[in-house]
Design a protein around this motif. Sequence first.
Motif, mmCIF file in Angstrom:
data_model
loop_
_atom_site.group_PDB
_atom_site.id
_atom_site.type_symbol
_atom_site.label_atom_id
_atom_site.label_comp_id
_atom_site.label_asym_id
_atom_site.label_seq_id
_atom_site.Cartn_x
_atom_site.Cartn_y
_atom_site.Cartn_z
ATOM 1 N N ALA A 75 -3.133 1.299 0.341
ATOM 2 C CA ALA A 75 -2.955 1.142 1.786
ATOM 3 C C ALA A 75 -4.014 1.906 2.558
ATOM 4 C CB ALA A 75 -1.561 1.610 2.189
ATOM 5 N N TYR A 76 -5.220 1.950 2.034
ATOM 6 C CA TYR A 76 -6.275 2.771 2.652
ATOM 7 C C TYR A 76 -6.761 2.209 3.983
ATOM 8 C CZ TYR A 76 -10.415 5.736 2.925
ATOM 9 O OH TYR A 76 -11.347 6.656 3.329
ATOM 10 N N ARG A 89 2.392 2.065 6.043
ATOM 11 C CA ARG A 89 2.370 2.500 4.660
ATOM 12 C C ARG A 89 3.762 2.708 4.052
ATOM 13 N NH1 ARG A 89 -1.302 7.636 4.030
ATOM 14 N NH2 ARG A 89 0.627 8.804 4.215
ATOM 15 N N ARG A 121 -2.452 1.387 6.779
ATOM 16 C CA ARG A 121 -2.027 2.781 6.779
ATOM 17 C C ARG A 121 -0.857 3.022 7.719
ATOM 18 N NH1 ARG A 121 -6.803 7.296 6.635
ATOM 19 N NH2 ARG A 121 -8.055 5.661 5.661
#
Lengths: 235, 290
Positions: free
Chosen positions: A102-103, A111, A108
């Motif tokens: 989930a970068y 997340r 994000r």
Amino acid sequence: MLLEVKNIDVYYGMVQVLWGISFNVEKGELVTIVGSNGAGKTRTLLTIAGMKKPRSGRIIFNGKEINGLQPHQVAKKGISLVPEGRRLFPNLTVKENLLMGAYIKKAREKRDETLKEVFELFPRLEERKNQVARTLSGGEAQMLAIARGLMSRPLLLMLDEPSLGLAPKLVSEVFRSIEKLKKVGTTILLVEQNVAKGLEIADRGYVLENGRIVLQGEGKELLVNEKVRKAYLAI
Amino acid sequence: MFVSLNLLLQNIANGLLIGCVYALVAMGLALQFGVMNVINFAHGEFVMLAMYITFFLSFSLGIPGELTLLFTFPIYFVFGYVVYKLVIDKVIDAPAVSQIGITIGLLILLQNLALAAWKAEPKAVQSTFLTGKINLGSVVVPVSRLVTAVVSVVVLFLLNWVLNKTYFGVSVRATSDDMRAAALMGVNVRRMYAVVFGLGCSIIAIAAAFIMTFQQVNPLAGLTWGLLSWVIVAMGGLGGVTGVLASGLILGVAEGLEITFWDPRASTAIIYLIFILVLWFKPKGLFGRR
Ligand SMILES: Nc1ncnc2c1ncn2[C@@H]1O[C@H](COP(=O)(O)OP(=O)(O)OP(=O)(O)O)[C@@H](O)[C@H]1O
Ligand SMILES: [Mg+2]
């Protein structure tokens, strides 16, 4: 059309490995590309992901040209590749691997929510969330690789031979998970050597041979195709 | 040979204290090497330059050496970031020889610049808050060295916390594990490398600001720091912060013992000797991983 690959030529050094490849994936579809060892399946996915540059041709995703973007930029556009050989982060825990999935910024924010969903899909991963990835079994590792690919909430999930190296029972389990993902609306581009299983669950399929697409059609159609049966299903 | 117990204890104490800052200096390198696998021979010269900048700022601003950190910490982050972009990035995928060659060039360049700017005679900071001594039984501990050691350990564990408990830390470790997979997750690997390189240099700046409270700097000072750092990375660099700290302490104490039983001038030789022994008997390091 979500993904359109138009006439791409890809070289390995001096050697051409993909010849005028064209195919497309529509939103919500499960498309499978089948082909034997060295046909160019991995190369095709790496090219879409920005890891390799095509010498010519176009790749259009969600209406925009993505050909020429760096891998991290392609990821941002909403394409997630679950690479051949899984490529987990071996020294990170299961949970940390998932968080890395989930970068991108968009992912994000959601997340924790996505993590919950992914754990519902793969309960085994929740049990193992604090285990270091390198100590997972082959089946668990493949589940984690797919789960990590989902963590970015991709518009397109690309899977490179997820059944490779797994025991038959686990192979079925992996394919069941893929079908589940399709049911909840995930768009999937699957690459498989396991022609029978790969085409069985596909809406549409393409057959790749020596870097060229030689056949295409609905999954069920290709399964009964004379050539496919002779060359790949040994019937 | 007769050695007094006092002298032995004193030298071991000195060794433990200096070992902490050895570890801090090496941690900058361990971080860079661990994440991007780059061989940087100019690391010691980065330390030397940071020591000079500490001296220069302390002198021209009239502030204690340790306070220059407020400036050198960010300056050195930018320095590292820029050095990465201009130099290291060009050889990041190149074979080791190219990396060694280009960073040895950097080493010589920095040495020459220091020589031209500050001449050969050693420089020391004139003012520091860290004066005085503490007596622990028969052992005398200068406050400057004690504070330096404490700061070093604190920074090491702070870094450890960042690497293990923050999302930034997770992404650094992920990139270190598999940079291509990290790129697929959306990590801009080249930028991550530049940031980590900058961070490694900031760590050097912290160490240098405190080292200058009890040491002088000369243009050749970098050589020993470079050697020390590589020995520590070889011994424990891939075992994380604790591996680096333990290795730093071992080197510090080894030096202390050498000074006690032999000649202080040979203390660098001992470091080198330990390097050879580690390569012979523990090529994967004392706290190996990978
Ligand atoms: N490192 C390499 N050096 C030279 N040629 C390569 C290299 N990697 C791949 N190729 C060539 O590129 C072509 C396509 O390879 P690719 O990995 O895409 O095949 P694949 O269909 O994924 O095969 P597999 O099912 O074995 O994974 C092959 O002909 C292969 O020989
Ligand atoms: Mg392949």
